[in-house]
Write a protein that holds these residues in place. Sequence first.
Motif, PDB file in Angstrom:
ATOM      1  N   TYR A  69       0.837  -1.196   0.000  1.00 13.34           N
ATOM      2  CA  TYR A  69       0.000   0.000   0.000  1.00 13.34           C
ATOM      3  C   TYR A  69       0.873   1.248   0.000  1.00 13.34           C
ATOM      4  N   ASN A  70       0.703   2.062  -1.003  1.00 14.89           N
ATOM      5  CA  ASN A  70       1.504   3.284  -1.114  1.00 14.89           C
ATOM      6  C   ASN A  70       0.637   4.537  -1.146  1.00 14.89           C
ATOM      7  N   GLY A  71      -0.585   4.406  -0.641  1.00 15.44           N
ATOM      8  CA  GLY A  71      -1.505   5.543  -0.721  1.00 15.44           C
ATOM      9  C   GLY A  71      -0.986   6.797  -0.069  1.00 15.44           C
ATOM     10  N   ALA A  72      -0.502   6.700   1.156  1.00 15.76           N
ATOM     11  CA  ALA A  72      -0.004   7.884   1.878  1.00 15.76           C
ATOM     12  C   ALA A  72       1.214   8.478   1.187  1.00 15.76           C
ATOM     13  N   LYS A  73       2.111   7.595   0.730  1.00 14.47           N
ATOM     14  CA  LYS A  73       3.319   8.061   0.050  1.00 14.47           C
ATOM     15  C   LYS A  73       2.959   8.784  -1.239  1.00 14.47           C
ATOM     16  N   ASN A  74       2.050   8.185  -2.022  1.00 16.39           N
ATOM     17  CA  ASN A  74       1.649   8.815  -3.279  1.00 16.39           C
ATOM     18  C   ASN A  74       0.937  10.136  -3.037  1.00 16.39           C
ATOM     19  N   SER A  75       0.119  10.183  -1.988  1.00 17.72           N
ATOM     20  CA  SER A  75      -0.588  11.413  -1.662  1.00 17.72           C
ATOM     21  C   SER A  75       0.396  12.522  -1.299  1.00 17.72           C
ATOM     22  N   LYS A  76       1.429  12.176  -0.538  1.00 13.70           N
ATOM     23  CA  LYS A  76       2.451  13.155  -0.169  1.00 13.70           C
ATOM     24  C   LYS A  76       3.188  13.654  -1.404  1.00 13.70           C
ATOM     25  N   GLU A  77       3.561  12.729  -2.289  1.00 16.02           N
ATOM     26  CA  GLU A  77       4.293  13.116  -3.490  1.00 16.02           C
ATOM     27  C   GLU A  77       3.450  14.011  -4.391  1.00 16.02           C
ATOM     28  N   ARG A  78       2.164  13.683  -4.500  1.00 14.63           N
ATOM     29  CA  ARG A  78       1.282  14.523  -5.315  1.00 14.63           C
ATOM     30  C   ARG A  78       1.151  15.916  -4.719  1.00 14.63           C
ATOM     31  N   SER A  79       1.030  15.985  -3.402  1.00 11.04           N
ATOM     32  CA  SER A  79       0.909  17.280  -2.738  1.00 11.04           C
ATOM     33  C   SER A  79       2.186  18.103  -2.891  1.00 11.04           C
ATOM     34  N   MET A  80       3.332  17.456  -2.760  1.00 14.93           N
ATOM     35  CA  MET A  80       4.604  18.156  -2.938  1.00 14.93           C
ATOM     36  C   MET A  80       4.719  18.705  -4.356  1.00 14.93           C
ATOM     37  N   GLN A  81       4.302  17.899  -5.332  1.00 16.47           N
ATOM     38  CA  GLN A  81       4.366  18.340  -6.723  1.00 16.47           C
ATOM     39  C   GLN A  81       3.429  19.515  -6.963  1.00 16.47           C
ATOM     40  N   LYS A  82       2.242  19.480  -6.362  1.00 19.78           N
ATOM     41  CA  LYS A  82       1.297  20.590  -6.498  1.00 19.78           C
ATOM     42  C   LYS A  82       1.869  21.881  -5.925  1.00 19.78           C
ATOM     43  N   ILE A 127       2.838  31.137  -9.590  1.00 17.41           N
ATOM     44  CA  ILE A 127       2.897  32.462  -8.968  1.00 17.41           C
ATOM     45  C   ILE A 127       4.011  33.303  -9.579  1.00 17.41           C
ATOM     46  N   ILE A 128       5.152  32.677  -9.852  1.00 18.50           N
ATOM     47  CA  ILE A 128       6.254  33.411 -10.484  1.00 18.50           C
ATOM     48  C   ILE A 128       5.809  33.953 -11.840  1.00 18.50           C
ATOM     49  N   ARG A 129       5.068  33.151 -12.601  1.00 17.04           N
ATOM     50  CA  ARG A 129       4.597  33.586 -13.919  1.00 17.04           C
ATOM     51  C   ARG A 129       3.608  34.738 -13.813  1.00 17.04           C
ATOM     52  N   THR A 130       2.711  34.674 -12.837  1.00 16.86           N
ATOM     53  CA  THR A 130       1.611  35.634 -12.773  1.00 16.86           C
ATOM     54  C   THR A 130       1.878  36.841 -11.874  1.00 16.86           C
ATOM     55  N   LYS A 131       2.612  36.637 -10.790  1.00 22.68           N
ATOM     56  CA  LYS A 131       2.838  37.709  -9.821  1.00 22.68           C
ATOM     57  C   LYS A 131       4.306  38.101  -9.662  1.00 22.68           C
ATOM     58  N   GLY A 132       5.214  37.250 -10.161  1.00 21.48           N
ATOM     59  CA  GLY A 132       6.626  37.498  -9.927  1.00 21.48           C
ATOM     60  C   GLY A 132       7.046  36.997  -8.558  1.00 21.48           C
ATOM     61  N   TYR A 133       8.334  37.116  -8.248  1.00 23.30           N
ATOM     62  CA  TYR A 133       8.851  36.568  -7.001  1.00 23.30           C
ATOM     63  C   TYR A 133       8.276  37.269  -5.774  1.00 23.30           C
ATOM     64  N   VAL A 174      -3.097  28.524  -4.532  1.00 23.46           N
ATOM     65  CA  VAL A 174      -2.970  28.047  -5.910  1.00 23.46           C
ATOM     66  C   VAL A 174      -2.927  26.521  -5.952  1.00 23.46           C
ATOM     67  N   ALA A 175      -2.215  25.916  -4.989  1.00 21.77           N
ATOM     68  CA  ALA A 175      -2.099  24.461  -4.947  1.00 21.77           C
ATOM     69  C   ALA A 175      -3.379  23.792  -4.468  1.00 21.77           C
ATOM     70  N   GLY A 176      -4.253  24.552  -3.796  1.00 16.73           N
ATOM     71  CA  GLY A 176      -5.466  23.975  -3.244  1.00 16.73           C
ATOM     72  C   GLY A 176      -5.203  23.102  -2.033  1.00 16.73           C
ATOM     73  N   LEU A 228       1.226  22.324   5.074  1.00 12.75           N
ATOM     74  CA  LEU A 228       1.946  21.254   4.370  1.00 12.75           C
ATOM     75  C   LEU A 228       3.294  21.726   3.832  1.00 12.75           C
ATOM     76  N   ILE A 229       3.430  23.036   3.653  1.00 12.11           N
ATOM     77  CA  ILE A 229       4.719  23.567   3.168  1.00 12.11           C
ATOM     78  C   ILE A 229       5.821  23.257   4.170  1.00 12.11           C
ATOM     79  N   ASN A 230       5.588  23.557   5.433  1.00  8.44           N
ATOM     80  CA  ASN A 230       6.574  23.258   6.472  1.00  8.44           C
ATOM     81  C   ASN A 230       6.678  21.763   6.727  1.00  8.44           C
TER      82      ASN A 230
END
Length: 218
Positions: free
Chosen positions: A6-19, A27-33, A44-46, A51-53
Amino acid sequence: MAKKTYNGAKNSKERSMQKLIEAVGCIIRTKGYTGLNALNIAKVAGLNRSLINLYFGSLDNLVEAYVRKKDYWVEASGNAGELMAENKTQDTRKILETLLINQLDYFSKEDEMQKIVLWQISERSKIMFEIAEEREKLGEAFFDMADPYFANTDVDLRAVAGLLVGGIYYMVLHAKSNDSLFCQIDVNSEDGLNRMKKAISEILTDTYQRAEKSKQHS
């Protein structure tokens, strides 16, 4: 028959990190740094900004992960390390020409990379400093290859390359920001880009020829 792991939690984490990483680019494209803060990225990530920290340790680490993944020089050069490894015995002029023209093509098309370079030259930051240092190491590897050709000559290849790289940055950024001509060249057009590529090739050819003449007269 073995049971699937079962890799559900791992895949969920990876998807969230990618988002979250993709949200940085958006944000860089639309608002700049200047728009890079935890609230904007999470929105933007929803995802919840906590989760960032949790996944990256800090906002700076998240931005660094994005910049390292999207480092335009590695992308633009068509993987310069492999190119140099495969062509150690070949003409370094052609290697440098390929790297610079690839950089021009890539940089002129990638809005995110244009914003990152603006960030790099507008504000000193630990992330940008470290990325710049890594690119310098790549450049050092190329110059080590080219140095024997220029030994005992008065030709400064590093200064020539620096002016060409700086010219690429400025002319593209000027064209994208102002949508105007630069030295009567429309850098936003295919014809304008081709004129720049031709000039890069001619400048490098002249530089290597001057080195050859200098060696003949020494």
